[in-house]
Every structure is written in C-alpha cells, then in structure tokens.
Motif scaffolding. Structure first.
Motif, PDB file in Angstrom:
ATOM      1  N   ILE A  55     -49.177  -7.423   0.036  1.00 54.30           N
ATOM      2  CA  ILE A  55     -50.248  -6.427   0.162  1.00 54.30           C
ATOM      3  C   ILE A  55     -50.402  -5.570  -1.089  1.00 54.30           C
ATOM      4  N   PHE A  56     -49.304  -5.435  -1.870  1.00 55.32           N
ATOM      5  CA  PHE A  56     -49.388  -4.672  -3.121  1.00 55.32           C
ATOM      6  C   PHE A  56     -49.548  -5.583  -4.335  1.00 55.32           C
ATOM      7  N   LEU A  57     -49.905  -6.860  -4.056  1.00 54.52           N
ATOM      8  CA  LEU A  57     -50.249  -7.849  -5.081  1.00 54.52           C
ATOM      9  C   LEU A  57     -49.142  -8.057  -6.118  1.00 54.52           C
ATOM     10  N   GLU A  58     -47.912  -8.110  -5.641  1.00 51.77           N
ATOM     11  CA  GLU A  58     -46.773  -8.345  -6.525  1.00 51.77           C
ATOM     12  C   GLU A  58     -46.276  -9.788  -6.458  1.00 51.77           C
ATOM     13  N   PHE A  59     -46.566 -10.488  -5.373  1.00 52.00           N
ATOM     14  CA  PHE A  59     -46.053 -11.843  -5.160  1.00 52.00           C
ATOM     15  C   PHE A  59     -46.405 -12.751  -6.337  1.00 52.00           C
ATOM     16  N   PRO A  60     -45.478 -13.556  -6.859  1.00 51.56           N
ATOM     17  CA  PRO A  60     -44.126 -13.851  -6.362  1.00 51.56           C
ATOM     18  C   PRO A  60     -43.024 -12.935  -6.910  1.00 51.56           C
ATOM     19  N   GLU A  61     -43.418 -11.853  -7.568  1.00 47.37           N
ATOM     20  CA  GLU A  61     -42.411 -10.911  -8.062  1.00 47.37           C
ATOM     21  C   GLU A  61     -41.920 -10.011  -6.920  1.00 47.37           C
ATOM     22  N   TYR A  62     -40.626  -9.671  -6.949  1.00 48.15           N
ATOM     23  CA  TYR A  62     -40.037  -8.820  -5.918  1.00 48.15           C
ATOM     24  C   TYR A  62     -39.256  -7.643  -6.519  1.00 48.15           C
ATOM     25  N   ASN A  63     -39.527  -7.336  -7.781  1.00 47.06           N
ATOM     26  CA  ASN A  63     -38.789  -6.267  -8.460  1.00 47.06           C
ATOM     27  C   ASN A  63     -38.976  -4.905  -7.809  1.00 47.06           C
ATOM     28  N   LYS A  64     -40.159  -4.693  -7.222  1.00 50.04           N
ATOM     29  CA  LYS A  64     -40.471  -3.385  -6.635  1.00 50.04           C
ATOM     30  C   LYS A  64     -40.201  -3.321  -5.130  1.00 50.04           C
ATOM     31  N   GLU A  65     -39.746  -4.433  -4.561  1.00 53.44           N
ATOM     32  CA  GLU A  65     -39.558  -4.481  -3.108  1.00 53.44           C
ATOM     33  C   GLU A  65     -38.124  -4.097  -2.736  1.00 53.44           C
ATOM     34  N   TYR A  66     -37.971  -3.719  -1.476  1.00 54.05           N
ATOM     35  CA  TYR A  66     -36.660  -3.269  -0.989  1.00 54.05           C
ATOM     36  C   TYR A  66     -36.120  -4.231   0.065  1.00 54.05           C
ATOM     37  N   TRP A  67     -34.901  -4.709  -0.158  1.00 57.56           N
ATOM     38  CA  TRP A  67     -34.189  -5.470   0.865  1.00 57.56           C
ATOM     39  C   TRP A  67     -32.720  -5.549   0.462  1.00 57.56           C
ATOM     40  N   THR A  68     -31.877  -5.849   1.420  1.00 60.58           N
ATOM     41  CA  THR A  68     -30.461  -6.055   1.125  1.00 60.58           C
ATOM     42  C   THR A  68     -30.136  -7.515   1.389  1.00 60.58           C
ATOM     43  N   GLY A  69     -29.509  -8.140   0.427  1.00 58.07           N
ATOM     44  CA  GLY A  69     -29.182  -9.550   0.577  1.00 58.07           C
ATOM     45  C   GLY A  69     -29.039 -10.208  -0.773  1.00 58.07           C
ATOM     46  N   PRO A  70     -28.563 -11.437  -0.785  1.00 61.79           N
ATOM     47  CA  PRO A  70     -28.317 -12.133  -2.050  1.00 61.79           C
ATOM     48  C   PRO A  70     -29.597 -12.671  -2.667  1.00 61.79           C
ATOM     49  N   GLY A  71     -29.530 -13.004  -3.946  1.00 62.86           N
ATOM     50  CA  GLY A  71     -30.612 -13.713  -4.605  1.00 62.86           C
ATOM     51  C   GLY A  71     -31.677 -12.831  -5.212  1.00 62.86           C
ATOM     52  N   PRO A  72     -32.525 -13.431  -6.079  1.00 67.29           N
ATOM     53  CA  PRO A  72     -33.579 -12.680  -6.766  1.00 67.29           C
ATOM     54  C   PRO A  72     -34.826 -12.424  -5.917  1.00 67.29           C
ATOM     55  N   TYR A  73     -34.900 -13.096  -4.779  1.00 67.99           N
ATOM     56  CA  TYR A  73     -36.007 -12.837  -3.848  1.00 67.99           C
ATOM     57  C   TYR A  73     -35.488 -13.008  -2.426  1.00 67.99           C
ATOM     58  N   PRO A  74     -36.165 -12.430  -1.429  1.00 68.84           N
ATOM     59  CA  PRO A  74     -35.639 -12.453  -0.053  1.00 68.84           C
ATOM     60  C   PRO A  74     -35.460 -13.874   0.474  1.00 68.84           C
TER      61      PRO A  74
END
Length: 521
Positions: A55-74
């Motif tokens: 919705i904030f037109l960042e995909f496929p980048e996830y630098n500004k997103e929040y989550w806990t877990g391994p890897g560079p993207y959810p």
C-alpha cells in the motif's frame, strides 16, 4: 414492518448472520485495540509487513517495514496481504489524512494504533462472511435451506473458524478458507448445471483463485494443481469435450501470480526461508510407530484432538465414503492433496502453534461441507431425527467451549510456550481440553470471566462510563480499559455491525438482480 420481520425470521442466512455476530461479541476483545494486541508477533507482523509494502508502494523492498523473523524479507506468505489490499489501502487513507505515525515509520506501536491494520481485520471478516455465504449458496443447489443452515452451523460456526476470524484476524487461514469455499461453490454450481458452459469470466476467476491458493499458504500448492485436474476431468466427463483452452488460461494466470509475488522476490533476494523445513521435516523418514502415534495424537489426544476441536470434521470425513453419487468421486479427488497437509502436521511434531490443527482444517472443511450435508439429509429421513440433532448439538458444546475458553487466562487456558536459551523446547498444552472442565469445577467464576471478557466486559465498561459508575467496576475491567478511547468504540461498533452490513448488501444485490431479470422477461 411486520412482513419484513417475518421474512427475516424465516431467512436462514439472517440467522447465520446473527450467530456470527454473537461469536464476534464473545470472541473479539476490544481491549486488544488499546493494548496493541490486535495482531500477534511473528506471523501476523510478517503478513502485515507484506500489506504495508504494497500500500505504501515499497514492494519488493522491505527496508521500511516492521516484522520479527529471519531473512531480508518476511518469510510468511504474501497472499493474505494481496487479498486484504483493498481494505488495508482504504483504511490507510484515514492514517494519511490524520498524518498518523505509520506513514513515516512502521513499528509495533504505530501499526497497533493504525487504521491500516484495522483494514486487515475488516478484510478478514469480509472473507469469512463471504466464504460462509458461498458455501451456503453452493449447498442450496442440492439441499433444502434447513440442511444448508445446519451444515454451516456445525461445520463452520461451531468449530475453529470464529476464533480465527475474530481473535486472530491478521493471519492466513480465513483467506485459505475463502479460496477453498469459492472454488467449492463454483464446482457445485457447474456440477448442478452439468458443466454445460464455463464462461470466460468464470475461467479467469478460477485462474485467480487457484493462483492465490499457494500464495496464501505455500504448502497448498498441491491443492492448486488438483483443482485444475478436477475442473478438467469434470468438464470432459459431462460435455465429452476437452477443456484445454480454459486449462491453459487458468494455468497461465496462476503461474503469472506465483511468478510475480513469490518467485520474483525469492530471486531478487536470493533467499528462501522454507528450504530448511523441507529438508529437515518433510524429507525425513520416520518409523511406522512414529506415524501411528502422531495420527492418534492428532485425532484423539486431549490437547487439540480433532474429536474435541472439530468433531463434525471427523463425522464428515466418515460420511465421504457413504456417498454413492458421482459427486463423491470428485470429493475424494479434492481430499488427495490434503494428505500432504496432514503429512506436514505429522512431521512437524506439534499442531503448529496457537489453536488446533490449523494446517489441516481450513482447506479440509470446505471440501467436507457437502458430505456433512449429505449426512444430515439422511438423518432427516429417520423418525427420530430430532434426537440426532439434539445429540449433534450436545457434541457442539465441546468445540464451542474450546474456542470460547482459549486464552481465557495466562495459566491453564492458553498455549504454553516454554523457552530455554531463546529456543522453544515445548510448544503446546497437552491437556487443554481437560483444563476447560477443571476450570469450570474448580474456578467457575474464572470460567465465566474467560468466556465473557470480550464484548460483554466492554459493554459493562461502557455502561459504567455512561452512568459515571467507574468506581464500582471490578479490577479486571479497569485493568483492560484504564481510559476511555473513542477510536476503540468506533472500531468495535464497526466490527459488530459489519456482518449485518454484508447481509443487507447481499439482499440488496439479489433484489436488484431479480428486478433486472424480471424486466428482461
């Protein structure tokens, strides 16, 4: 006015809506909106991170997103976010207008207080209601309204689904349920019409639904493939023609969706989170005794055994083998890929965290809707059918209480997670079903508090607010609602009335459609 009331009284779908509201009132906890516990850590954060990246037109980048877990993207699947996108985007407009913090920075607090997250909740309720509606309409092609109504009650509303719709809405399983329900509806409708025609629009829709299945739950790829085979076989059997053009369109759409939203990010980041799980669990060979023990545990053990949490699933599974009609063949075909889900649950060694055997139930129950309706239809041919319905209603007490009591306290009515050196050593509650009735006997007040700590507790709080009686409120109410928040009240009201909005919207659309047909005639 009297005529309207009589129509509503005799309308089974209206009563389904009433029952959905009752579960929403009991299971949804408004204080979660205030404490930021509307979504859980881990999986929920990842599902929502996908939504905000879109919705904030960042995909496929996830630098500004929040989550806990391994890897560079959810690592969690992106499908629920894609399906929730219209609702999350619409409600995010309120965040943009109000200049809420989530616009600038995504963190636990900004997400918990956002309208965008609330949009995901509303989306889940929408797909939950729509999935139920489609199953009800699909059954109506073969059974009377009474059978269809009771089937929805026992198979959907009395086990699993309301808990996931109203307590764990930022999750994948209601979306998984909807996709299966939509394809079941399409299949039942086409089967009733003897597959006389599959329009181009329906072909496109089938392609989108099948493409979304593995994007919502990556492990459901075999379900997606099986659906294509089923439509191809059924069309050829009824029309004696090959459905090659339709199959090519469906496959192309499905591959395009999977390539864009799964294969592309995997190549972009050069990372696949689930590859180790496949090697460590699915490709490991165990002894026959291990498989037997796990099967026994899944069906009969007192933690999340299916005979307690989903008894009508077990009944319907037995009923499959008594359907002599041709449709029984297709239902058995639909069940084949579920074996993979069952095998994954066996090898995983636990039920998958949170409530019940969620990896099995949500794709399986829509398939078993028809067998259960068939079972009920046979019951109503007996003179003592009322006795059987009473017996089924008594059985329903077990899964209903199992849902209502879950997370009722922090001791014996929740999922026990024991961590040692930051590693999970034990994940489950081996005697949860027993704990429910122990609580009833040993702590009846705690038992009823656990059931009524959702909407009823909030209603008590609101009543005290209106009549300035806050000083008489017990500690548990003040603990959950230390201050009055108008935003929580608005969001809670929206959640409670939304099923009725959807019901009357369906009635309006149906009436407009009937008027158009009558004009043509």
């Amino acid at each position: 006015m009297v005529n309207i009331c009589l129509k509503l009284k005799n309308n089974k779908l209206f009563w389904i809506t009433i029952i959905i509201f009752i579960f929403a009132f009991l299971l949804f906890r408004p204080y979660a909106l205030q404490s930021g516990r509307l979504f859980y850590g881990g999986d929920d954060e990842m599902y929502f991170a996908h939504a905000t990246s879109l919705i904030f037109l960042e995909f496929p980048e996830y630098n500004k997103e929040y989550w806990t877990g391994p890897g560079p993207y959810p690592m969690a699947s992106i499908g629920p976010a894609l399906m929730a996108l219209p609702f999350v985007f619409t409600f995010s407009l309120i965040d943009r207008i109000a200049d809420n913090e989530i616009i600038r920075e995504r963190n636990s607090e900004s997400i918990g207080n956002s309208w965008a997250l609330f949009g995901f909740v509303i989306s889940t309720i929408f797909y939950f209601y729509l999935g139920i509606l489609l199953l009800y309409l699909g059954l109506s092609y073969f059974f009377n309204n009474r059978i269809s109504f009771l089937t929805i009650l026992f198979m959907i509303l009395f086990q699993y689904f309301p808990l996931y719709a109203f307590r764990r809405p930022v999750f994948s399983h209601i979306y998984e349920f909807f996709l299966q329900s939509a394809l079941i509806f399409i299949f039942l409708k086409l089967y009733k019409e003897k597959f006389s025609i599959i329009s181009f629009k329906i072909t496109i829709l089938i392609g989108v639904l099948i493409g979304l299945i593995p994007l919502v739950r990556y492990g459901n790829i075999f379900i997606a493939i099986t659906w294509q085979i089923i439509f191809y076989i059924a069309y050829k059997k009824f029309t004696n023609k090959k459905w090659l053009k339709g199959l090519i369109i469906v496959t192309a759409i499905a591959i395009a969706l999977i390539a864009l939203f799964k294969i592309y990010p995997t190549i972009y980041y050069g990372y696949e989170a689930y590859s180790d799980n496949i090697k460590n669990y699915l490709l490991t060979i165990k002894s026959p005794l291990f498989y037997l023990k796990r099967m026994f545990h899944i069906f009969f053990w007192m933690d999340w055994g299916l005979i307690y949490t989903a008894p009508f699933l077990v009944i319907s599974l037995c009923a499959v083998f008594f359907i002599r009609k041709e449709i029984g063949f297709y239902i058995k075909l639909m069940l084949i890929p579920i074996i993979f889900n069952l095998y994954g649950t066996i090898m995983w060694g636990t039920q998958g965290g949170w409530y019940g055997y969620r990896y099995i139930v949500f794709s399986l129950i829509p398939i078993l809707i028809f067998p259960f309706a068939y079972f009920l239809n046979n019951i109503f041919t007996h003179k003592k059918y009322k006795l059987y319905i009473i017996l089924l209603s008594l059985i329903a007490i077990f899964p209903i209480l199992s849902m209502l009591l879950f997370e009722g306290n922090n001791t014996n009515l929740t999922l026990k997670i024991i961590k040692q050196y930051f590693e999970i050593t034990d994940w489950g509650n081996n005697f949860y079903q027993v704990e429910i009735y122990k609580t009833l006997i040993q702590n009846p007040i705690g038992f009823f508090i656990s059931i009524f700590k959702g909407g009823p507790l909030y209603l008590i709080y609101l009543t005290a607010q209106i009549f300035h009686l806050n000083k008489f409120l017990p500690f548990i109410v003040l603990e959950k609602y230390p201050v009055f928040n108008i935003r929580i009240l608005i969001k809670t009201i929206i959640i409670y009335i939304f099923p009725f909005v959807l019901y009357f919207l369906y009635i309006l659309i149906t009436q407009l459609k009937n008027k158009k047909l009558s004009k043509k005639i």
